[in-house]
Design an enzyme around this catalytic site. Sequence first.
Site, mmCIF file in Angstrom:
data_model
loop_
_atom_site.group_PDB
_atom_site.id
_atom_site.type_symbol
_atom_site.label_atom_id
_atom_site.label_comp_id
_atom_site.label_asym_id
_atom_site.label_seq_id
_atom_site.Cartn_x
_atom_site.Cartn_y
_atom_site.Cartn_z
ATOM 1 N N ASP A 50 43.172 55.496 9.748
ATOM 2 C CA ASP A 50 42.659 56.729 9.172
ATOM 3 C C ASP A 50 43.841 57.702 9.000
ATOM 4 O OD1 ASP A 50 40.740 58.895 8.675
ATOM 5 O OD2 ASP A 50 41.162 59.554 10.724
ATOM 6 N N ASP A 93 43.449 61.778 8.356
ATOM 7 C CA ASP A 93 43.204 63.111 8.921
ATOM 8 C C ASP A 93 42.827 63.050 10.398
ATOM 9 O OD1 ASP A 93 43.334 65.277 6.789
ATOM 10 O OD2 ASP A 93 42.194 63.711 5.768
ATOM 11 N N ASP A 128 39.659 58.431 14.381
ATOM 12 C CA ASP A 128 39.194 59.490 15.284
ATOM 13 C C ASP A 128 37.761 59.937 15.001
ATOM 14 O OD1 ASP A 128 39.665 60.869 12.866
ATOM 15 O OD2 ASP A 128 40.073 62.728 13.954
#
Length: 262
Positions: A23, A25, A199
């Site tokens: 990922d 961001d 996250d």
Amino acid sequence: MASSAAVDRPAMATNPRYIFFTDFDGTITLQDTNDWMTDHIGFGAEKRKGGNGSVLTGERSFCDSFQEMMDSINNTPYEECIELLKKNIALDPKFVSFFDWCDSNNVPIVILSGGMEPVIHGLLSHWLGEDNVRRRLQIVSNNVVAREPGVKDMWKDAGGWRLTYHDESSFGHDKSIEIRKYSKLTEAEGRPVIFYAGDGVSDLSAAHEADLMFAKAGKDLVAFCDRENVPYTEFNDFGDIAKIVEDIVEGRTTVEAVVNKK
Ligand SMILES: [Mg+2]
């Protein structure tokens, strides 16, 4: 045929034994670029959090809510958005050495993001160098298009751009689609070992396809994995990830040993 396989699975070009999907961001970066823009040059943190709340209760779809967030910032020319992000978003300080190590050890990195490709490309080029990003990384994410057919310059004009989604899934980008191209390969076809780092909630679909998943400590993905019984390894920064990936690739431990450690 080799040529179509290369188009479908660019990360297989060097016949790697391992691929690192991640990922962007909040995983590679310390802050979320879309949240930052919404809070500072869009409709603000309060409305953003309200929107997130209505997605969690099921009142609204993630896609609608995220599109509205991006529409609220689109009066700022796109190039200006990227310049603002360069000044306000930080890269995980341990990422650069991991990126270099992966390059030297034939571990391709593929970024799977629900954000926007030009933002990710712009920031990574700023941190890692344009040439390195083009040569050594693949980015699969949502994108932007000219808002109206008559827009003169979608990068420079206020209101010139709008968000466009990668696919029809409820998150705008179903991260499992790209990973599955690799995870479905047979051993004879050279299926690589698949790592994934994330996250947030949108990383959960990817988690099911990965052989070893890293979830950022204290973030939503950890809670979701606990709830859904998905195995994961917690990390605080890319130093933690690098240590485990290097130990596996260099034969000091195995994926199974790390997964079963919890
Ligand atoms: Mg994230």
